[in-house]
Design a protein around this motif. Structure first.
Motif, PDB file in Angstrom:
ATOM      1  N   THR A   1       0.823  -1.208   0.000  1.00 18.49           N
ATOM      2  CA  THR A   1       0.000   0.000   0.000  1.00 18.49           C
ATOM      3  C   THR A   1       0.860   1.262   0.000  1.00 18.49           C
ATOM      4  OG1 THR A   1      -1.674  -1.206   1.259  1.00 18.49           O
ATOM      5  CG2 THR A   1      -1.879   1.178   1.198  1.00 18.49           C
ATOM      6  N   LEU A   2       0.465   2.177  -0.857  1.00 11.52           N
ATOM      7  CA  LEU A   2       0.996   3.533  -0.898  1.00 11.52           C
ATOM      8  C   LEU A   2      -0.204   4.476  -0.823  1.00 11.52           C
ATOM      9  CD1 LEU A   2       3.633   3.169  -3.756  1.00 11.52           C
ATOM     10  CD2 LEU A   2       4.134   3.798  -1.381  1.00 11.52           C
ATOM     11  N   PRO A   3       0.004   5.744  -0.532  1.00 10.28           N
ATOM     12  CA  PRO A   3      -1.150   6.661  -0.561  1.00 10.28           C
ATOM     13  C   PRO A   3      -1.820   6.620  -1.940  1.00 10.28           C
ATOM     14  CG  PRO A   3       0.742   7.733   0.447  1.00 10.28           C
ATOM     15  CD  PRO A   3       1.242   6.423  -0.113  1.00 10.28           C
ATOM     16  N   ASP A   4      -3.103   6.400  -1.962  1.00  7.38           N
ATOM     17  CA  ASP A   4      -3.946   6.391  -3.171  1.00  7.38           C
ATOM     18  C   ASP A   4      -3.825   5.148  -4.051  1.00  7.38           C
ATOM     19  OD1 ASP A   4      -4.841   8.884  -2.377  1.00  7.38           O
ATOM     20  OD2 ASP A   4      -3.571   9.980  -3.770  1.00  7.38           O
ATOM     21  N   ILE A   5      -2.837   4.284  -3.808  1.00  3.93           N
ATOM     22  CA  ILE A   5      -2.630   3.130  -4.688  1.00  3.93           C
ATOM     23  C   ILE A   5      -2.417   1.878  -3.846  1.00  3.93           C
ATOM     24  CG2 ILE A   5      -1.193   2.105  -6.519  1.00  3.93           C
ATOM     25  CD1 ILE A   5      -2.356   4.690  -7.505  1.00  3.93           C
ATOM     26  N   GLU A   6      -3.093   0.792  -4.253  1.00  2.35           N
ATOM     27  CA  GLU A   6      -2.803  -0.522  -3.686  1.00  2.35           C
ATOM     28  C   GLU A   6      -2.197  -1.366  -4.789  1.00  2.35           C
ATOM     29  OE1 GLU A   6      -5.070  -3.515  -0.798  1.00  2.35           O
ATOM     30  OE2 GLU A   6      -5.978  -3.434  -2.793  1.00  2.35           O
ATOM     31  N   ILE A   7      -1.101  -2.039  -4.489  1.00  6.42           N
ATOM     32  CA  ILE A   7      -0.429  -2.903  -5.442  1.00  6.42           C
ATOM     33  C   ILE A   7      -0.535  -4.319  -4.895  1.00  6.42           C
ATOM     34  CG2 ILE A   7       1.720  -3.399  -6.662  1.00  6.42           C
ATOM     35  CD1 ILE A   7       1.409  -0.099  -4.881  1.00  6.42           C
ATOM     36  N   VAL A   8      -1.077  -5.212  -5.700  1.00  8.63           N
ATOM     37  CA  VAL A   8      -1.323  -6.584  -5.246  1.00  8.63           C
ATOM     38  C   VAL A   8      -0.562  -7.551  -6.134  1.00  8.63           C
ATOM     39  CG1 VAL A   8      -3.090  -8.335  -4.920  1.00  8.63           C
ATOM     40  CG2 VAL A   8      -3.597  -5.979  -4.360  1.00  8.63           C
ATOM     41  N   PHE A   9       0.244  -8.396  -5.492  1.00 15.58           N
ATOM     42  CA  PHE A   9       0.965  -9.449  -6.194  1.00 15.58           C
ATOM     43  C   PHE A   9       0.176 -10.739  -6.019  1.00 15.58           C
ATOM     44  CE2 PHE A   9       4.072  -6.266  -5.154  1.00 15.58           C
ATOM     45  CZ  PHE A   9       4.900  -6.220  -6.268  1.00 15.58           C
ATOM     46  N   ASP A  10      -0.154 -11.369  -7.134  1.00 17.49           N
ATOM     47  CA  ASP A  10      -0.890 -12.626  -7.095  1.00 17.49           C
ATOM     48  C   ASP A  10      -0.092 -13.717  -7.792  1.00 17.49           C
ATOM     49  OD1 ASP A  10      -3.203 -11.645  -5.827  1.00 17.49           O
ATOM     50  OD2 ASP A  10      -4.133 -11.081  -7.732  1.00 17.49           O
ATOM     51  N   HIS A  11      -0.053 -14.889  -7.170  1.00 18.56           N
ATOM     52  CA  HIS A  11       0.397 -16.087  -7.864  1.00 18.56           C
ATOM     53  C   HIS A  11      -0.831 -16.974  -7.992  1.00 18.56           C
ATOM     54  CE1 HIS A  11       1.870 -20.195  -8.405  1.00 18.56           C
ATOM     55  NE2 HIS A  11       2.642 -19.568  -9.280  1.00 18.56           N
ATOM     56  N   VAL A  12      -1.265 -17.197  -9.221  1.00 18.63           N
ATOM     57  CA  VAL A  12      -2.480 -17.951  -9.498  1.00 18.63           C
ATOM     58  C   VAL A  12      -2.091 -19.351  -9.957  1.00 18.63           C
ATOM     59  CG1 VAL A  12      -4.595 -18.037 -10.872  1.00 18.63           C
ATOM     60  CG2 VAL A  12      -3.676 -15.822 -10.139  1.00 18.63           C
ATOM     61  N   ALA A  13      -2.565 -20.359  -9.225  1.00 18.90           N
ATOM     62  CA  ALA A  13      -2.273 -21.743  -9.593  1.00 18.90           C
ATOM     63  C   ALA A  13      -2.760 -22.000 -11.015  1.00 18.90           C
ATOM     64  CB  ALA A  13      -2.943 -22.701  -8.614  1.00 18.90           C
ATOM     65  N   GLY A  14      -1.875 -22.501 -11.853  1.00 20.31           N
ATOM     66  CA  GLY A  14      -2.227 -22.812 -13.228  1.00 20.31           C
ATOM     67  C   GLY A  14      -2.142 -21.632 -14.189  1.00 20.31           C
ATOM     68  N   ALA A  15      -1.782 -20.442 -13.693  1.00 24.09           N
ATOM     69  CA  ALA A  15      -1.739 -19.266 -14.581  1.00 24.09           C
ATOM     70  C   ALA A  15      -0.471 -18.430 -14.417  1.00 24.09           C
ATOM     71  CB  ALA A  15      -2.965 -18.394 -14.358  1.00 24.09           C
ATOM     72  N   GLY A  16       0.161 -18.402 -13.246  1.00 20.09           N
ATOM     73  CA  GLY A  16       1.405 -17.666 -13.075  1.00 20.09           C
ATOM     74  C   GLY A  16       1.316 -16.468 -12.156  1.00 20.09           C
ATOM     75  N   HIS A  17       2.281 -15.537 -12.328  1.00 14.48           N
ATOM     76  CA  HIS A  17       2.415 -14.344 -11.491  1.00 14.48           C
ATOM     77  C   HIS A  17       1.799 -13.131 -12.175  1.00 14.48           C
ATOM     78  CE1 HIS A  17       5.129 -16.080  -8.493  1.00 14.48           C
ATOM     79  NE2 HIS A  17       5.683 -16.737  -9.492  1.00 14.48           N
ATOM     80  N   PHE A  18       1.128 -12.296 -11.357  1.00 17.75           N
ATOM     81  CA  PHE A  18       0.470 -11.091 -11.860  1.00 17.75           C
ATOM     82  C   PHE A  18       0.625  -9.983 -10.824  1.00 17.75           C
ATOM     83  CE2 PHE A  18      -1.597 -14.772 -13.586  1.00 17.75           C
ATOM     84  CZ  PHE A  18      -1.746 -14.468 -14.922  1.00 17.75           C
ATOM     85  N   VAL A  19       0.448  -8.738 -11.293  1.00 15.83           N
ATOM     86  CA  VAL A  19       0.376  -7.599 -10.398  1.00 15.83           C
ATOM     87  C   VAL A  19      -0.833  -6.771 -10.808  1.00 15.83           C
ATOM     88  CG1 VAL A  19       1.931  -6.117 -11.769  1.00 15.83           C
ATOM     89  CG2 VAL A  19       1.612  -5.675  -9.318  1.00 15.83           C
ATOM     90  N   GLU A  20      -1.582  -6.316  -9.807  1.00 12.90           N
ATOM     91  CA  GLU A  20      -2.717  -5.416 -10.028  1.00 12.90           C
ATOM     92  C   GLU A  20      -2.431  -4.113  -9.298  1.00 12.90           C
ATOM     93  OE1 GLU A  20      -6.409  -7.096  -8.680  1.00 12.90           O
ATOM     94  OE2 GLU A  20      -6.329  -8.751 -10.096  1.00 12.90           O
ATOM     95  N   PHE A  21      -2.661  -3.012  -9.994  1.00 10.35           N
ATOM     96  CA  PHE A  21      -2.572  -1.685  -9.401  1.00 10.35           C
ATOM     97  C   PHE A  21      -3.999  -1.165  -9.302  1.00 10.35           C
ATOM     98  CE2 PHE A  21       1.352  -2.364 -11.712  1.00 10.35           C
ATOM     99  CZ  PHE A  21       2.325  -1.912 -10.846  1.00 10.35           C
ATOM    100  N   GLU A  22      -4.439  -0.803  -8.101  1.00  6.82           N
ATOM    101  CA  GLU A  22      -5.805  -0.295  -7.926  1.00  6.82           C
ATOM    102  C   GLU A  22      -5.754   1.089  -7.305  1.00  6.82           C
ATOM    103  OE1 GLU A  22     -10.084  -1.365  -5.838  1.00  6.82           O
ATOM    104  OE2 GLU A  22      -8.547  -2.924  -5.963  1.00  6.82           O
ATOM    105  N   PHE A  23      -6.506   2.018  -7.905  1.00  4.08           N
ATOM    106  CA  PHE A  23      -6.584   3.375  -7.379  1.00  4.08           C
ATOM    107  C   PHE A  23      -7.513   3.373  -6.177  1.00  4.08           C
ATOM    108  CE2 PHE A  23      -8.141   7.714  -7.064  1.00  4.08           C
ATOM    109  CZ  PHE A  23      -6.939   8.405  -7.070  1.00  4.08           C
ATOM    110  N   LYS A  24      -7.033   3.890  -5.040  1.00  2.00           N
ATOM    111  CA  LYS A  24      -7.809   3.896  -3.797  1.00  2.00           C
ATOM    112  C   LYS A  24      -8.058   5.298  -3.262  1.00  2.00           C
ATOM    113  CE  LYS A  24      -8.028  -0.587  -2.735  1.00  2.00           C
ATOM    114  NZ  LYS A  24      -9.262  -1.282  -2.398  1.00  2.00           N
ATOM    115  N   GLY A  25      -7.594   6.323  -3.979  1.00  2.00           N
ATOM    116  CA  GLY A  25      -7.716   7.691  -3.486  1.00  2.00           C
ATOM    117  C   GLY A  25      -9.006   8.355  -3.929  1.00  2.00           C
TER     118      GLY A  25
END
Length: 184
Positions: free
Chosen positions: A120-144
């Motif tokens: 978490t940073l101000p206004d932004i959440e960054i989420v690292f996901d490892h999805v079984a059968g699909a691999g690694h991903f990152v999501e950036f979500e605006f929270k401000g």
């Protein structure tokens, strides 16, 4: 309560490089958690029928509890979505909710099993996901606070560009799409 979600997702070949960059920016990670997401199809309309899937109903279970979530992405008929209406609530008895949905003829579609770590940073959440059968991903979500979807999208894009990192392929579909082999 915020009911509109603005996010950008990327395949992530090197999660550790991005984590090091976020650490240098002062972001702090949460404890990783395993999430099991069961997606359902509705009896009154087939969520998979349109070429561009625009809605999902999900039950999530994880160590800190369970929730039910409905998302409707916009623009509805567009292949690339800009934002989603999102309604989520905690669930005290997940098995009762599963039975309720199945009694109403909602049918399980697919299960997404992932490990998630949020930064978490101000206004932004960054989420690292490892999805079984699909691999690694990152999501950036605006929270401000933003004046609207366009403002939130612009600010999110500016943040991502400011990282000056190669993130991998942009992903314009959800994990269920990926696991079901759907392109949109």
């Amino acid at each position: 309560m915020q009911y509109v979600e603005v996010e950008k997702k990327f395949a992530l070949p090197n999660p550790e490089a991005l984590k090091a960059k976020l650490d240098a920016l002062g972001a702090k990670p949460s404890e990783p958690t395993r999430q099991i997401d069961q997606y359902y199809n509705a009896p009154h309309r087939d969520f998979l029928a349109p070429q561009a899937i625009s809605e999902w109903l999900r039950i999530r279970t994880e160590s800190r509890g369970a929730s039910i979530n409905y998302k409707r992405w916009h623009p509805i008929k567009a292949l690339v979505k800009t934002h989603a209406d999102e309604y989520e609530s905690g669930v005290a008895d997940v098995e009762a909710v599963r039975r309720l949905l199945e009694a109403l003829d909602f049918r399980p579609l697919i299960t997404v099993d992932k490990t998630r770590e949020a930064w978490t940073l101000p206004d932004i959440e960054i989420v690292f996901d490892h999805v079984a059968g699909a691999g690694h991903f990152v999501e950036f979500e605006f929270k401000g606070d933003a004046t609207g979807v366009e403002d939130a999208s612009t600010r999110l894009q500016q943040f991502i560009a400011s990282l000056d990192m190669e993130l991998g392929e942009p992903i314009n579909r959800g994990y269920p799409h990926i696991l079901l082999g759907r392109q949109h």
